[in-house]
Design a protein around this motif. Sequence first.
Motif, short mmCIF file in Angstrom:
data_model
loop_
_atom_site.label_atom_id
_atom_site.label_comp_id
_atom_site.label_asym_id
_atom_site.label_seq_id
_atom_site.Cartn_x
_atom_site.Cartn_y
_atom_site.Cartn_z
N MET A 190 0.83 -1.19 0.00
CA MET A 190 0.00 0.00 0.00
C MET A 190 0.87 1.25 0.00
N ARG A 191 0.43 2.23 -0.75
CA ARG A 191 1.17 3.49 -0.80
C ARG A 191 0.51 4.48 0.14
N LEU A 192 1.34 5.10 0.97
CA LEU A 192 0.79 6.04 1.95
C LEU A 192 0.13 7.24 1.27
N SER A 193 0.54 7.54 0.03
CA SER A 193 -0.09 8.66 -0.66
C SER A 193 -1.55 8.35 -0.97
N ARG A 194 -1.88 7.05 -0.99
CA ARG A 194 -3.25 6.67 -1.32
C ARG A 194 -3.98 6.00 -0.18
N PHE A 195 -3.29 5.87 0.96
CA PHE A 195 -3.90 5.17 2.09
C PHE A 195 -3.96 6.15 3.25
N PRO A 196 -5.15 6.68 3.54
CA PRO A 196 -5.22 7.73 4.54
C PRO A 196 -4.89 7.20 5.94
N ILE A 197 -3.89 7.81 6.53
CA ILE A 197 -3.67 7.54 7.95
C ILE A 197 -3.86 8.86 8.66
N ALA A 198 -4.57 8.84 9.76
CA ALA A 198 -4.90 10.08 10.44
C ALA A 198 -4.15 10.16 11.76
N THR A 199 -2.83 10.33 11.66
CA THR A 199 -2.05 10.41 12.90
C THR A 199 -2.09 11.84 13.42
N THR A 200 -2.00 11.97 14.73
CA THR A 200 -1.97 13.31 15.33
C THR A 200 -0.89 13.38 16.39
N LYS A 201 -0.42 14.60 16.60
CA LYS A 201 0.53 14.84 17.67
C LYS A 201 -0.20 15.06 18.99
N GLU A 202 -1.37 15.65 18.87
CA GLU A 202 -2.13 15.98 20.07
C GLU A 202 -2.62 14.71 20.76
N THR A 203 -2.58 14.75 22.07
CA THR A 203 -3.14 13.64 22.82
C THR A 203 -4.62 13.93 23.07
N PRO A 204 -5.47 13.02 22.65
CA PRO A 204 -6.90 13.24 22.84
C PRO A 204 -7.24 13.42 24.32
N ALA A 205 -8.14 14.34 24.60
CA ALA A 205 -8.41 14.73 25.98
C ALA A 205 -8.99 13.61 26.82
N GLU B 42 7.72 -2.78 -4.83
CA GLU B 42 7.08 -3.69 -5.77
C GLU B 42 7.55 -5.12 -5.56
N GLN B 43 8.85 -5.26 -5.29
CA GLN B 43 9.40 -6.60 -5.07
C GLN B 43 8.80 -7.24 -3.81
N LEU B 44 8.66 -6.43 -2.76
CA LEU B 44 8.08 -6.96 -1.52
C LEU B 44 6.64 -7.40 -1.74
N ILE B 45 5.87 -6.58 -2.41
CA ILE B 45 4.49 -6.93 -2.72
C ILE B 45 4.48 -8.23 -3.53
N GLY B 46 5.39 -8.29 -4.51
CA GLY B 46 5.49 -9.49 -5.34
C GLY B 46 5.82 -10.72 -4.53
N ALA B 47 6.58 -10.52 -3.45
CA ALA B 47 6.96 -11.65 -2.59
C ALA B 47 5.89 -11.95 -1.55
N GLY B 48 4.76 -11.23 -1.64
CA GLY B 48 3.66 -11.52 -0.73
C GLY B 48 3.82 -10.90 0.65
N VAL B 49 4.67 -9.86 0.76
CA VAL B 49 4.86 -9.21 2.05
C VAL B 49 3.91 -8.01 2.15
N ASP B 50 3.30 -7.85 3.31
CA ASP B 50 2.47 -6.68 3.57
C ASP B 50 3.38 -5.47 3.73
N ALA B 51 3.59 -4.76 2.66
CA ALA B 51 4.53 -3.65 2.71
C ALA B 51 3.82 -2.33 2.52
N LEU B 52 4.39 -1.30 3.13
CA LEU B 52 3.86 0.04 3.03
C LEU B 52 4.98 0.91 2.46
#
Length: 565
Positions: free
Chosen positions: A1-16, A494-504
């Motif tokens: 998966m490419r992070l440019s196309r896979f939304p991750i919503a990380t934050t610096k703030e600690t939720p209250a 691409e090689q990792l994906i080809g080898a069946g590895v869950d790569a980001l």
Amino acid sequence: MRLSRFPIATTKETPADAEIVSHRLMLRAGLIRKLGAGLYTWMPLGLRTLRKIESIVREEMNRAGAVELLMPSIQPAELWQESGRWDVMGDEMLRIKDRHKNDFCYGPTHEEVITAIVRADVRSYRQLPINYYQIQTKFRDERRPRFGVMRAREFLMKDAYSFSTTAEDLSQQYELMREAYIRIFTRVGADFRPVQADSGNIGGAKSEEFHILALAGEDLLAVSTEGSYAANVEAAETKASGPRAAATATLEKVSTPGQKTCEQVSKFMKVPLTAKVKLMVAKAADGGLIGIAVRGDHEINPIKAAKHPKVASPFEMAKIEDVQKAFGCEVGYLGPVNAPIPVIADFAASELADFVCGANEVDHHLKGVNWGRDCAEPETADLRMIVEGDPSPDGVGTIRLLRGIEGGHIFQLGQKYSKAMSLTVQGENGEAITPEMGCYGIGVSRMAAAVIEQSHDANGIVWPDAIAPFRVIVTPIGTDKSPAAKAAAETLYEQLIGAGVDALLDDRGLRPGPMFADADLIGIPHRIVIGDKGLAASQFEYKHRRADKAEMIPATLDAVLAKLG
RNA sequence: CGGGGCGUAGCUCAGCUUGGUAGAGCGCUUGCUUCGGGAGCAAGAGGUCGCAGGUUCAAAUCCUGUCGCCCCGACCA
């Protein structure tokens, strides 16, 4: 998966409103998002972990011979009325009406449904044993949902139900599940412990819980320092330790103005807490009141107390007004001497001689009190909570208390539901057999949180490989200046994906800081950094999430795969 | 269920006591610079102040109600 196309919503703030580490990290890493009290969306990243846990559970259940099905989450009230639980369940069960004003509930569990299914489909003993399971969303209207998905109202659970013709076979099914659970918890990467448990309101005989050990755990576990004994404190027995000493002191009334608690009295009279008997008043089985005597430093175990024939079940303390009416005295000065109600005593309290207790008179206590001499010899039982330092009930070692998160629970139900719902199958000689049931649950969504609780550091989550959303993240550095690094990262990915590895692949083109911070926060176990410097020497940089430092490895797929193991 | 607290920008919060033009940091957009551990400068977008009533010339602010959320407690005599 490419992070440019896979939304991750990380934050610096600690939720209250996140109290514990796993809840905070799950929100910060964008694994879950809250919709309402005890209701969470599993965001794409979190869902990957959830699905991996599910897969492990599914594989091991199948391996153990269980068969998957999927029951409705909404259940008609009639089924619950049949088992008698419609009125027993209380507010934890979410009740709903359809357009015809018929009653339904959002299933908190599925014993009734599965029993009805087996009743309809299974005719012969030849079709047993069978163990059906599902991985399904449940709803329990917790009085206080908290800690994110740890104690949510809607949650994902694997529940299995076995049906056997004999108790012996039930034991065998139970043992199969026990082994499957050990495999599941091991594969998920949890530090866990199976412990003896109380079977609660589901009913039944033998029962064990699988606890993931963590300080934030809501359950206390009593484990032997040397032996193999381990039990939830709710279920941990305490034993009588022998005959009491002979009475030596004379009974004496002492003025103790304002000293209401055992701690106050102990301090005031300069006697150890362990030499005091405290008398608590609970509702009795016959509708009246019953006194329960425990040692000053001990607490009543409501679950054990409720099992005593003279005590009301479920256990409930008496109303203070009723107690004061019966004793004609404020609570805080109660004692077994001339008590106006029957008194039962915990073993430890019954073993005291020359003890201190309330005088049933405001501002007064008694000292030098002895059972049998100053008041009736009480009926004794195991009624208290086990405490640290108690001898282990199996005689091996002493008790230490640990905290755990209940990740799984297995029960031998027996015939509770098969009887209530008239489930029978035909036996060898044409007779009707009421099957023996077992039930086996795993909190799938809770398990994700529990593992984080055990496995994190200052930078974020540290996922075990088996349930990490991705196993490896490829991070090109300086892509603005180095087309080579960018290209090498693309190729490796691409090689990792080809080898069946869950790569980001972190192809967001960010500066290194934010990329590293995100990779650490979301807990990807393996990280490959690709930059000009390394490439000049035909090297990638490899770092395990747990490692302090990175190391250089040859810039080849094989070298990377070797690191992934 | 009992007690307490909080609802203001996507997030974390200030402003409310003492009513008078809606704020900060983070995030987001644009540009330039920067590029190995959460960058800098500049310019921007973004809020019916939970909702409904009331008091007032005027309400985020005061009052009433309501909804939602959070915390503590719910055997410890």
